[in-house]
Design an enzyme around this catalytic site. Structure first.
Site, short mmCIF file in Angstrom:
data_model
loop_
_atom_site.label_atom_id
_atom_site.label_comp_id
_atom_site.label_asym_id
_atom_site.label_seq_id
_atom_site.Cartn_x
_atom_site.Cartn_y
_atom_site.Cartn_z
N CYS A 125 4.50 4.73 -5.06
CA CYS A 125 3.66 5.54 -4.32
C CYS A 125 2.27 4.88 -4.41
O CYS A 125 1.46 4.81 -3.60
CB CYS A 125 3.78 6.87 -4.75
SG CYS A 125 5.50 7.71 -4.47
N CYS A 153 4.60 8.46 -9.62
CA CYS A 153 5.18 7.36 -8.89
C CYS A 153 4.41 6.31 -8.96
O CYS A 153 3.64 6.10 -7.90
CB CYS A 153 5.92 7.99 -7.48
SG CYS A 153 6.47 6.74 -6.46
#
Length: 137
Positions: free
Chosen positions: A59, A56
């Site tokens: 993230c 991600c």
């Protein structure tokens, strides 16, 4: 092609590579459901749980911001990270349907959450509210 040894010993590149691979001292990576229970649910401190995944990109971009804010609390709140690919059952149990998803806990219960890579100001304000609420209990 540069060898890893040469890259790590280089003044500029080596420092950058070491910082990328260094484990943060302000966070704890949760590896089991039992560890989550003891580190989050049974904690006497406010806990910020970062549900994330290694693939991600938001993230990865948000992680240093979150770690910076946690370090500014000077130990008043703890940060734990949960990889949803490794501990999907925790993500399901805590209704995590998108990431990054940061769940703030006080006395083992969800206090609030943020979804997405929010600004430093927003996550800082949320964590400050968590700490203040925890102190008043």
């Amino acid at each position: 092609m540069l060898s890893v040894r040469r890259l790590l010993s280089s003044r500029t590149c080596g420092a950058a590579v070491r910082s990328l691979h260094a484990t943060s001292s302000v966070r704890k990576d949760i590896l089991t459901v039992e560890e989550f229970e003891s580190s989050v649910i049974k904690s006497t401190k406010p806990v910020v749980v970062d549900f994330h995944a290694p693939w991600c990109m938001p993230c990865k971009q948000f992680a240093p911001v979150l770690e910076s804010v946690i370090s500014e609390t000077e130990g008043e709140a703890e940060l734990v990270k949960v990889d949803i690919d490794e501990l999907g059952e925790l993500a399901i149990e805590h209704n995590v349907s998108s990431i990054p998803n940061v769940v703030l806990f006080s006395n083992g219960k969800e206090f609030s959450r943020t979804i997405g890579a929010v600004s430093k100001e927003n996550i800082s304000a949320a964590i400050e509210k968590l700490i203040n609420s925890h102190k008043s209990q």
